[in-house]
Write a protein that holds these residues in place. Structure first.
Motif, mmCIF file in Angstrom:
data_model
loop_
_atom_site.group_PDB
_atom_site.id
_atom_site.type_symbol
_atom_site.label_atom_id
_atom_site.label_comp_id
_atom_site.label_asym_id
_atom_site.label_seq_id
_atom_site.Cartn_x
_atom_site.Cartn_y
_atom_site.Cartn_z
ATOM 1 N N GLY A 86 6.899 8.057 2.541
ATOM 2 C CA GLY A 86 8.086 8.499 2.506
ATOM 3 C C GLY A 86 9.047 8.096 4.512
ATOM 4 N N LEU A 87 7.898 8.174 4.787
ATOM 5 C CA LEU A 87 8.883 7.264 6.169
ATOM 6 C C LEU A 87 8.483 6.096 6.881
ATOM 7 C CD1 LEU A 87 6.187 10.057 8.451
ATOM 8 C CD2 LEU A 87 8.591 10.539 7.421
ATOM 9 N N THR A 88 8.744 5.309 6.067
ATOM 10 C CA THR A 88 8.950 4.158 6.096
ATOM 11 C C THR A 88 10.034 3.136 5.014
ATOM 12 O OG1 THR A 88 8.089 3.278 3.947
ATOM 13 C CG2 THR A 88 6.104 3.695 5.971
ATOM 14 N N LEU A 141 0.967 -1.003 0.007
ATOM 15 C CA LEU A 141 -0.401 -0.116 0.177
ATOM 16 C C LEU A 141 0.502 1.473 0.062
ATOM 17 C CD1 LEU A 141 -2.972 -1.311 2.916
ATOM 18 C CD2 LEU A 141 -2.921 -0.761 0.204
ATOM 19 N N VAL A 142 1.937 1.283 0.516
ATOM 20 C CA VAL A 142 3.107 2.319 0.839
ATOM 21 C C VAL A 142 3.611 2.451 -0.336
ATOM 22 C CG1 VAL A 142 2.697 2.384 2.917
ATOM 23 C CG2 VAL A 142 4.880 1.513 1.797
ATOM 24 N N SER A 143 3.825 1.581 -0.864
ATOM 25 C CA SER A 143 5.020 1.985 -2.132
ATOM 26 C C SER A 143 3.854 1.519 -3.471
ATOM 27 C CB SER A 143 5.608 0.269 -1.775
ATOM 28 O OG SER A 143 5.145 -0.610 -2.822
ATOM 29 N N GLY A 144 3.234 1.110 -3.561
ATOM 30 C CA GLY A 144 2.215 0.640 -4.476
ATOM 31 C C GLY A 144 3.091 -0.367 -5.795
ATOM 32 N N LYS A 145 3.130 -1.077 -4.819
ATOM 33 C CA LYS A 145 4.314 -2.494 -5.322
ATOM 34 C C LYS A 145 2.546 -3.604 -5.044
ATOM 35 C CE LYS A 145 8.588 -0.862 -6.715
ATOM 36 N NZ LYS A 145 8.761 -0.617 -7.707
ATOM 37 N N MET A 146 2.482 -3.749 -6.029
ATOM 38 C CA MET A 146 1.411 -4.874 -5.954
ATOM 39 C C MET A 146 2.011 -6.247 -6.099
ATOM 40 S SD MET A 146 -2.790 -6.076 -6.991
ATOM 41 C CE MET A 146 -2.560 -6.201 -8.562
ATOM 42 N N GLN A 147 2.322 -7.158 -5.412
ATOM 43 C CA GLN A 147 2.790 -8.238 -5.263
ATOM 44 C C GLN A 147 1.801 -9.502 -5.641
ATOM 45 O OE1 GLN A 147 5.067 -9.961 -1.928
ATOM 46 N NE2 GLN A 147 6.379 -11.158 -3.190
ATOM 47 N N VAL A 148 2.095 -9.958 -7.307
ATOM 48 C CA VAL A 148 1.488 -10.832 -7.951
ATOM 49 C C VAL A 148 2.267 -12.570 -8.008
ATOM 50 C CG1 VAL A 148 -0.212 -8.927 -8.900
ATOM 51 C CG2 VAL A 148 1.583 -10.187 -10.246
ATOM 52 N N GLY A 149 3.678 -12.561 -7.770
ATOM 53 C CA GLY A 149 4.944 -13.360 -7.484
ATOM 54 C C GLY A 149 5.512 -13.005 -6.661
ATOM 55 N N ASP A 150 6.879 -13.916 -6.705
ATOM 56 C CA ASP A 150 7.806 -14.128 -5.230
ATOM 57 C C ASP A 150 8.309 -13.257 -6.186
ATOM 58 O OD1 ASP A 150 6.079 -16.442 -4.309
ATOM 59 O OD2 ASP A 150 8.024 -17.801 -4.931
ATOM 60 N N PRO A 209 -3.160 11.131 7.928
ATOM 61 C CA PRO A 209 -2.324 10.679 6.722
ATOM 62 C C PRO A 209 -2.346 9.203 6.480
ATOM 63 C CG PRO A 209 -1.224 10.655 8.993
ATOM 64 C CD PRO A 209 -2.523 10.505 9.163
ATOM 65 N N THR A 210 -2.929 9.419 4.977
ATOM 66 C CA THR A 210 -2.946 7.985 4.275
ATOM 67 C C THR A 210 -1.955 7.556 3.990
ATOM 68 O OG1 THR A 210 -2.133 9.227 2.093
ATOM 69 C CG2 THR A 210 -4.405 9.515 2.485
ATOM 70 N N TYR A 211 -1.596 6.692 3.376
ATOM 71 C CA TYR A 211 -0.770 5.743 2.862
ATOM 72 C C TYR A 211 0.013 6.117 1.823
ATOM 73 C CZ TYR A 211 -3.549 1.562 4.965
ATOM 74 O OH TYR A 211 -4.417 -0.239 5.771
ATOM 75 N N ALA A 212 -0.177 6.256 1.346
ATOM 76 C CA ALA A 212 0.462 7.358 0.662
ATOM 77 C C ALA A 212 1.252 8.503 1.135
ATOM 78 C CB ALA A 212 0.096 7.842 -0.636
ATOM 79 N N LYS A 242 10.519 3.467 1.655
ATOM 80 C CA LYS A 242 11.185 4.525 0.601
ATOM 81 C C LYS A 242 12.608 4.869 1.144
ATOM 82 C CE LYS A 242 8.190 4.914 -1.906
ATOM 83 N NZ LYS A 242 8.030 5.446 -3.649
ATOM 84 N N GLY A 243 13.472 3.637 2.016
ATOM 85 C CA GLY A 243 14.430 4.529 2.500
ATOM 86 C C GLY A 243 14.255 4.570 3.554
ATOM 87 N N ASN A 244 13.729 5.137 4.509
ATOM 88 C CA ASN A 244 13.683 5.627 6.257
ATOM 89 C C ASN A 244 14.426 4.889 6.915
ATOM 90 O OD1 ASN A 244 12.524 6.627 8.583
ATOM 91 N ND2 ASN A 244 12.299 8.838 6.220
#
Length: 435
Positions: A158-160, A119-128, A151-154, A163-165
């Protein structure tokens, strides 16, 4: 159960018999499952260990999973069979089975999904190792879905760690950072004093004492299985919860959101966020996905588009008929359309009846979907999500059982549908015919 042969010679008799049977069936409405329905017995076992006592009123604490949002099959590259896995979305998480033939005694037979990271990265995992690019979720991480200043996930991305935090070890220091709806961090006067109690070196984030002490006693689980590792620091923020403004301490973990609301009653101050519902809305825009075709033991079933539990029901009823010396029933598209129509209508409009919201009985509804037959019948059920439960209910009811074993029937359509917030949750329709 409706079980009549169409007759043009005596339409008044048909109507009288239809009404009598409809009333009899309404009186045998099945009671709903409490709080959740289950696509697999392993899902139910995990849920009952943690949320069962809460549902039964035996524990005064917050939910770990909550109610079912949707259960079905979802594509995943490494899943079995045919790169599809059974998933069940709850308010507060998702359960998944990647290999139904794996060791059911393993803790990881049922896995839990890194929903927060997606949810925070926007990368939906559909395989390993395969992801679909999406926008990070513009959904508040806690409280109401709309009219919420939190605040939303978006905004928190940047605090996660996504995103390298990362953060240094702050064990013993006060938790006094706040975040606004835009994701901006500042020092705040915390409504309740608490300090950081644990530093997780794997993801380089600190966990406050009010959450850490609760995490040591997660019912029916351990904290790493339930939550994953922390991917952000804990922040105070203002959220609307049930239309009321509240100060909430929120922390993001790989799998879940954990919140601490000091104004809540004891037992409910620490809660899991509704990330299962949030993720489902983000992935599917709030709409249940179309059924996935899954291989079945019965020849030809995979081409019908039935979901796994619908296919299981077809296998159960056909095995039952064979054991009683009867021919198997075959999938029929028009009967399927009629069953789908009623099931969704009952769930969406929150009723349970053979007479649909347009005033049609089963015969008119089947005809409206293009089916033309002689013998026609219908069984409906509500409150249970699994094929075995519904089959057992039908088998134990003489009228419903008679439909399953009627020699004249050769075809059928099967539909189940889940509607969150409805009286019964799950709704089933099975339409029978002879052509």
């Amino acid at each position: 159960m409706v079980n009549l042969k169409k007759s043009l010679r005596n339409p008044s008799l048909l109507i009288a018999l239809s009404l009598a049977l409809l009333i009899a069936l309404i009186l045998t409405t099945f009671s709903p499952a409490y709080a959740a329905t289950f696509g697999d017995s392993s899902f139910e076992k995990i849920w009952q260990q943690s949320d069962g006592p809460v549902a039964a009123g035996q524990a005064n604490r917050s939910w770990l999973w909550g109610q079912t949002v949707w259960v079905g099959y979802e594509g995943y590259d490494q899943a079995k069979p045919n790169a599809n896995r059974m998933v069940e979305y709850f308010d507060k998480a998702r359960m998944e089975i990647n290999d139904p033939n794996a060791d059911r005694n393993s803790q990881w037979f049922v896995s839990n999904g890194l929903l927060t990271l997606e949810l925070v990265s926007g990368k939906m995992q559909v395989g390993d190792s395969r992801f679909e690019e999406r926008a990070p979720a513009a959904i508040p991480v806690a409280g109401d879905l709309t009219n919420n200043p939190g605040p939303t996930y978006a905004a928190l991305a940047g605090l996660t760690t996504a995103k390298g935090n990362f953060a240094p070890n702050r064990t013993g220091q006060s938790v006094n950072q706040g975040v606004n709806g835009s994701g901006n961090v500042s020092q705040v006067n915390a409504p309740v004093a608490t300090t950081y109690a644990y530093y997780e070196g794997a993801t380089q984030h600190n966990i406050p004492a009010v959450l850490w002490s609760w995490m040591q006693n997660i019912p029916g689980s351990n904290w790493t299985f339930a939550l994953g590792y922390p991917i952000s620091e804990a922040y105070w923020s203002t959220f609307n919860v049930g239309g009321q403004s509240k100060q909430v301490l929120v922390q993001l973990f790989q799998r879940r959101i954990l919140t601490y609301t000091p104004s809540n009653p004891a037992g409910w101050q620490v809660e899991m966020g509704n990330i299962g519902l949030h993720y489902f809305n983000w992935r599917y825009n709030g709409k249940a996905p179309a059924p996935v075709q899954v291989a079945s033991a019965s020849a030809g079933v995979a081409s019908t588009g039935l979901d796994g539990e619908e296919q299981t029901f077809l296998n159960l009823v056909n095995n039952y008929r064979k054991a009683n010396g009867l021919t198997e029933l075959a999938y029929q598209p028009q009967l399927q359309s009629a069953a789908d129509w009623l099931t969704r209508d009952m769930g969406d409009k929150n009723y349970f009846s053979h007479t649909d919201s347009l005033g049609r009985d089963p015969f008119k509804r089947m005809a409206g979907e293009g089916y033309q037959g002689g013998w026609m019948g219908e069984n409906i059920a509500a409150g249970k999500g699994t094929a075995q439960d519904v089959f057992n209910q039908f088998k134990n009811s003489p009228a419903h059982n008679a439909n399953m074993l009627k020699p004249e029937y050769k075809k059928l359509g099967i539909s189940r549908y889940y509607r969150s917030g409805s009286t019964y949750g799950w709704y089933w329709t099975v339409d029978f015919g002879d052509k």
